[in-house]
Design an enzyme around this catalytic site. Sequence first.
Site, PDB file in Angstrom:
ATOM      1  N   GLY A  20      -5.118  -0.857   3.436  1.00  0.00           N
ATOM      2  CA  GLY A  20      -3.886  -0.256   2.854  1.00  0.00           C
ATOM      3  C   GLY A  20      -3.625   1.403   2.841  1.00  0.00           C
ATOM      4  O   GLY A  20      -4.643   2.075   2.964  1.00  0.00           O
ATOM      5  N   GLY A  51      -0.853   4.445   1.115  1.00  0.00           N
ATOM      6  CA  GLY A  51       0.184   4.710   0.270  1.00  0.00           C
ATOM      7  C   GLY A  51       0.653   6.023   0.638  1.00  0.00           C
ATOM      8  O   GLY A  51      -0.109   6.754   1.640  1.00  0.00           O
ATOM      9  N   PHE A 107      -0.359   8.766  -0.813  1.00  0.00           N
ATOM     10  CA  PHE A 107      -1.331   9.898  -1.101  1.00  0.00           C
ATOM     11  C   PHE A 107      -2.737   9.601  -0.467  1.00  0.00           C
ATOM     12  O   PHE A 107      -3.779  10.488  -0.783  1.00  0.00           O
ATOM     13  CB  PHE A 107      -1.524   9.914  -2.613  1.00  0.00           C
ATOM     14  N   GLY A 108      -2.838   8.510   0.495  1.00  0.00           N
ATOM     15  CA  GLY A 108      -4.023   8.300   0.979  1.00  0.00           C
ATOM     16  C   GLY A 108      -4.434   6.735   1.335  1.00  0.00           C
ATOM     17  O   GLY A 108      -3.409   6.129   1.171  1.00  0.00           O
ATOM     18  N   VAL A 111      -6.577   3.237   1.298  1.00  0.00           N
ATOM     19  CA  VAL A 111      -7.259   2.660   0.261  1.00  0.00           C
ATOM     20  C   VAL A 111      -8.215   1.726   1.126  1.00  0.00           C
ATOM     21  O   VAL A 111      -7.773   1.080   2.348  1.00  0.00           O
ATOM     22  CB  VAL A 111      -6.281   1.525  -0.434  1.00  0.00           C
ATOM     23  N   LYS A 157      -9.479   3.857  -3.733  1.00  0.00           N
ATOM     24  CA  LYS A 157      -8.072   4.845  -2.851  1.00  0.00           C
ATOM     25  C   LYS A 157      -8.882   6.287  -2.625  1.00  0.00           C
ATOM     26  O   LYS A 157      -9.541   6.775  -3.592  1.00  0.00           O
ATOM     27  CB  LYS A 157      -7.046   5.084  -4.062  1.00  0.00           C
ATOM     28  N   ASP A 171       6.142   2.857 -12.236  1.00  0.00           N
ATOM     29  CA  ASP A 171       6.461   2.545 -10.927  1.00  0.00           C
ATOM     30  C   ASP A 171       6.139   1.103 -10.389  1.00  0.00           C
ATOM     31  O   ASP A 171       5.652   0.749  -9.642  1.00  0.00           O
ATOM     32  CB  ASP A 171       5.614   3.383 -10.100  1.00  0.00           C
TER      33      ASP A 171
HETATM   34  N1  LIG Z   1      -7.335  -2.643  -5.663  1.00  0.00           N
HETATM   35  C1  LIG Z   1      -6.892  -2.959  -4.497  1.00  0.00           C
HETATM   36  N2  LIG Z   1      -7.166  -4.018  -3.749  1.00  0.00           N
HETATM   37  C2  LIG Z   1      -6.699  -4.506  -2.608  1.00  0.00           C
HETATM   38  N3  LIG Z   1      -5.765  -3.780  -1.947  1.00  0.00           N
HETATM   39  C3  LIG Z   1      -5.262  -2.658  -2.602  1.00  0.00           C
HETATM   40  C4  LIG Z   1      -5.551  -2.402  -3.735  1.00  0.00           C
HETATM   41  N4  LIG Z   1      -5.035  -1.120  -4.209  1.00  0.00           N
HETATM   42  C5  LIG Z   1      -4.182  -0.846  -2.998  1.00  0.00           C
HETATM   43  N5  LIG Z   1      -4.216  -1.769  -2.211  1.00  0.00           N
HETATM   44  C6  LIG Z   1      -3.491  -2.089  -0.764  1.00  0.00           C
HETATM   45  O1  LIG Z   1      -3.353  -0.548  -0.390  1.00  0.00           O
HETATM   46  C7  LIG Z   1      -1.887  -0.508  -0.217  1.00  0.00           C
HETATM   47  C8  LIG Z   1      -1.732   1.015  -0.637  1.00  0.00           C
HETATM   48  O2  LIG Z   1      -1.708   1.316  -1.961  1.00  0.00           O
HETATM   49  P1  LIG Z   1      -1.172   2.652  -2.664  1.00  0.00           P
HETATM   50  O3  LIG Z   1      -1.292   2.330  -4.011  1.00  0.00           O
HETATM   51  O4  LIG Z   1      -2.122   3.693  -1.911  1.00  0.00           O
HETATM   52  O5  LIG Z   1       0.192   2.793  -2.149  1.00  0.00           O
HETATM   53  P2  LIG Z   1       1.636   2.268  -2.421  1.00  0.00           P
HETATM   54  O6  LIG Z   1       1.502   1.618  -4.061  1.00  0.00           O
HETATM   55  O7  LIG Z   1       2.057   1.189  -1.647  1.00  0.00           O
HETATM   56  O8  LIG Z   1       2.444   3.371  -2.528  1.00  0.00           O
HETATM   57  P3  LIG Z   1       2.460   4.587  -3.268  1.00  0.00           P
HETATM   58  O9  LIG Z   1       1.282   4.881  -4.216  1.00  0.00           O
HETATM   59  O10 LIG Z   1       2.668   5.684  -2.443  1.00  0.00           O
HETATM   60  O11 LIG Z   1       3.631   4.529  -4.196  1.00  0.00           O
HETATM   61  C9  LIG Z   1      -1.313  -1.289  -1.255  1.00  0.00           C
HETATM   62  O12 LIG Z   1       0.138  -1.649  -0.889  1.00  0.00           O
HETATM   63  C10 LIG Z   1      -2.398  -2.497  -1.093  1.00  0.00           C
HETATM   64  O13 LIG Z   1      -1.939  -3.386  -0.030  1.00  0.00           O
END
Ligand SMILES: Nc1ncnc2c1ncn2[C@@H]1O[C@H](COP(=O)(O)OP(=O)(O)OP(=O)(O)O)[C@@H](O)[C@H]1O
Length: 462
Positions: free
Chosen positions: A207, A209, A211-212, A214, A229, A325
């Site tokens: 994934g 987001g 900021f970077g 995952v 992340k 959030d």
């Molecule tokens: N612990 C995890 N296990 C599995 N997938 C994950 C996990 N954390 C994040 N992801 C996947 O990575 C994606 C991006 O996560 P991230 O927290 O970086 O961004 P976001 O929450 O979508 O956006 P932002 O943090 O910018 O508000 C998530 O939508 C999810 O699909």
Amino acid sequence: MKSLRLILSSEQFPSNNNDPPKRYSPPPGCLPDEDTAKICRPQHVTPGGEFIPEDLPSQQESPSSVKSSEYGASYKGSLNSVRTSSTSLMHNSDYRVLNSPAGTFPRTKTNNISSETALNSANRTFPRSKETGSFMPSFYGDKSNGSFQRNQNGDTSSSTCSSGSGMSSPSFNEFYDKLYQVRNKMNENSLSSPQPPRHFKKEIAIGEGGFGKVFKCYDQDTGRELAMKEVKLCNKNKETSKEVKALMMEIKLLKGIEHQRIVQYFGCMATEDSLCIFMEYMAGGSVRKEIIKYKGLSENVTKRYTKQILEGLAYLHSFVIVHRDIKGANILKDPSGNVKIADFGASKHVQAVCTSMGLRTATGTPYWMAPEVINGRPYGRRADIWSLGATIVEMLTTNPPNHDLEAMAAIFRTATELPKYELPKSISQTSRDFIKLCFTRDPKFRPTANELLNEPFVRDVL
Ligand SMILES: Nc1ncnc2c1ncn2[C@@H]1O[C@H](COP(=O)(O)OP(=O)(O)OP(=O)(O)O)[C@@H](O)[C@H]1O
């Protein structure tokens, strides 16, 4: 002082955005009396800004035994007030001054917010303006950046204060002592909590987001799978190092938050060129993805997820942590279809790291955010309840309320009106009532997570 209090209380919900700028701080040289000081006192206990003074339970509950009837406040009667827009029972004071950047804000103007792409790119976290702490134009001025610490005498104090003096009331110290205990409890827990991997293999990106990316990771010592992340560090400077350190400290502490409805942090690691946060791997991905894939969730699935989110929130809130959030993208699924809350506590630090490197981290939208957060007003745990309401709408309809508006217009609407959304006709009155409860405009009357767990919408869900 009386007049100041009047100003403060009249600020709760501006009926009109053209109202002249108002401030929380008293005039220079003015010593706040106790009530005012309570409002003006720097409220954040951690650099993360998640610990916000409000009415703690008289006996801080053990983190592992969150019970209902938490925090003394009751929203009884608020369903009626939702329905009739009339008076409700008063809660104890639930005001906090929020000092830190939080929440979500539009990075880019999207012309067609209703398109899936626009909403996806617009639902990421964004740091609010440091100066105002508000998503609204900076009417409201003053924000402090209190951080919690004990001085050598063992007194609690805050490193900065928006309104100056008047902070030595015993009740404040008592209050901060309680928070200190919560913090210590987290610290104790974190010592026995899972550790980050020492040797690991980075696998596919799962994934991305604001900021970077995952990544899925494989721990070569234990065989476990984790999520990592990764935030790229470029243009590093002194400020970056400071923020990275703060983030690492915070993650170390957040490891102490262990619950079946919370995605577990394992730790954090900084290399020359990146910052890695290790956490529990959630094989089912995010609820946001599920919503998109299935074009919305059924009422039953929504109820089930809502109950689990509430359980996670009740736990986080027992630590006086406000997530800030809650949205589909931050709710992750395990292989058995249970959900957990992710991304709590650390995102503000990640934002700070990125900001220190001059990166434009601005992303996201305020569609899930409570009016008091948008307005830069004092807020606390009940802000998460509003966001939960928006997440329920997202689950049932694929989009949060006001999604048809451009982000800035949505901000103004949330700040001034009830959210607009249309649920499928088949959705029961019980669900509709529950959502309305979450959207109780005045946070004082908005129910807590524990209170909501007793509502018919979720009460009997297995
Ligand atoms: N612990 C995890 N296990 C599995 N997938 C994950 C996990 N954390 C994040 N992801 C996947 O990575 C994606 C991006 O996560 P991230 O927290 O970086 O961004 P976001 O929450 O979508 O956006 P932002 O943090 O910018 O508000 C998530 O939508 C999810 O699909």
